[in-house]
Write a protein that holds these residues in place. Sequence first.
Motif, short mmCIF file in Angstrom:
data_model
loop_
_atom_site.label_atom_id
_atom_site.label_comp_id
_atom_site.label_asym_id
_atom_site.label_seq_id
_atom_site.Cartn_x
_atom_site.Cartn_y
_atom_site.Cartn_z
N THR A 1 1.15 -1.65 0.52
CA THR A 1 -0.11 -0.18 0.41
C THR A 1 0.38 1.25 -0.15
O THR A 1 0.82 2.72 -0.62
CB THR A 1 -0.96 0.00 1.02
N GLY A 2 2.16 1.18 0.17
CA GLY A 2 2.97 2.35 0.30
C GLY A 2 2.93 3.04 1.37
O GLY A 2 2.91 4.15 1.55
N GLU A 3 2.28 2.72 2.80
CA GLU A 3 1.44 3.65 3.71
C GLU A 3 3.14 3.33 4.67
O GLU A 3 3.98 4.17 4.83
CB GLU A 3 0.86 2.50 4.36
N LEU A 4 3.98 2.12 4.84
CA LEU A 4 5.20 2.45 5.40
C LEU A 4 5.98 3.24 5.37
O LEU A 4 7.11 4.10 5.52
CB LEU A 4 5.44 0.95 6.19
N THR A 5 6.58 3.16 3.45
CA THR A 5 7.35 3.75 2.39
C THR A 5 6.77 5.59 3.14
O THR A 5 7.91 6.23 3.03
CB THR A 5 7.78 3.59 1.59
N ALA A 6 5.75 5.40 3.29
CA ALA A 6 5.76 7.47 3.30
C ALA A 6 6.23 7.50 4.91
O ALA A 6 6.45 8.66 4.51
CB ALA A 6 4.16 7.33 2.83
N LEU A 7 5.02 6.70 5.35
CA LEU A 7 5.79 6.93 6.90
C LEU A 7 7.24 7.49 7.38
O LEU A 7 8.01 8.18 8.24
CB LEU A 7 5.14 6.56 8.10
N ARG A 8 7.89 6.14 6.71
CA ARG A 8 9.41 6.72 6.63
C ARG A 8 10.19 7.79 5.85
O ARG A 8 10.84 8.51 6.75
CB ARG A 8 10.19 5.31 5.60
N ALA A 9 9.55 8.17 5.41
CA ALA A 9 10.02 9.14 4.07
C ALA A 9 9.96 11.12 5.38
O ALA A 9 10.96 11.78 5.08
CB ALA A 9 9.42 9.39 3.19
#
Length: 265
Positions: free
Chosen positions: A141-149
Amino acid sequence: MIGEELARRIRAVDGVVAVALGGSRARGEHRPDSDWDLGVYYRGALDVAGLRAVAAAVADEPVELTAPGGWGPWVDGGGWLRVGGAAVDWIYRDLDRVHRVWTDCRAGRYEVGVQAGHPLGFYSHAYAGEVALSRVLADPTGELTALRAATLAYPAALGDALVSGGWEAGFLVDGAAKGAVAGDAAYVAGCLFRAVGVLVQALHGRAGRWLVNEKGMVASAGRLPGAPPGFASRAQALLGAVGRTPEELARTLADARRLVADVLG
């Protein structure tokens, strides 16, 4: 079986949103024998039976996975596996709670909770630091990737709060002096460990650097810009030779006061 392939199998379990590699391997600071730390980020009901089935299929020997909360209030639970001879730790993280902590970080709020395996106490902002320092392995979903950014930018308000919280170090040293008079080395040692930990948190906050646990915290603080000269060796000396007699303990506390003053100015 370690890495992205295993992460995809874990992510396919109901409730799991994303999987990330954490710890020294994510930071590129690992030794050949270092553990593989996999953060299992979940939402809602986690299918523990499904996770156990994945573990049974990949682990070298039978392993028990906890339900969420099985290891305490902050380290949600998980399991210790050996996969192909390597130690692989699965560690649960409630993703909604991680988001709430990140909101607190940006507002300059943090908590310190009692947690098995964390003698200094679990500092809540470690959740955000874990995400920032991780390598995302499975995140459809890209959710964790966005949070990491987002977490790559250390919140100034959090840094200010940790520096302000440094007052506790002096308070602890003053309290330890009462135990020193009676030769209570155990009490003095406990106070000094927490005092050093509070200073370490303040130094990381001032430098805008994430700190996620106590292991290696003193050495990490000593490398930070703005750390007093010889911070790491001075802090280790305090904890390595507290003393036994009232006189020895008093000398140690005098050194501790100087260190507190040098950090907090």
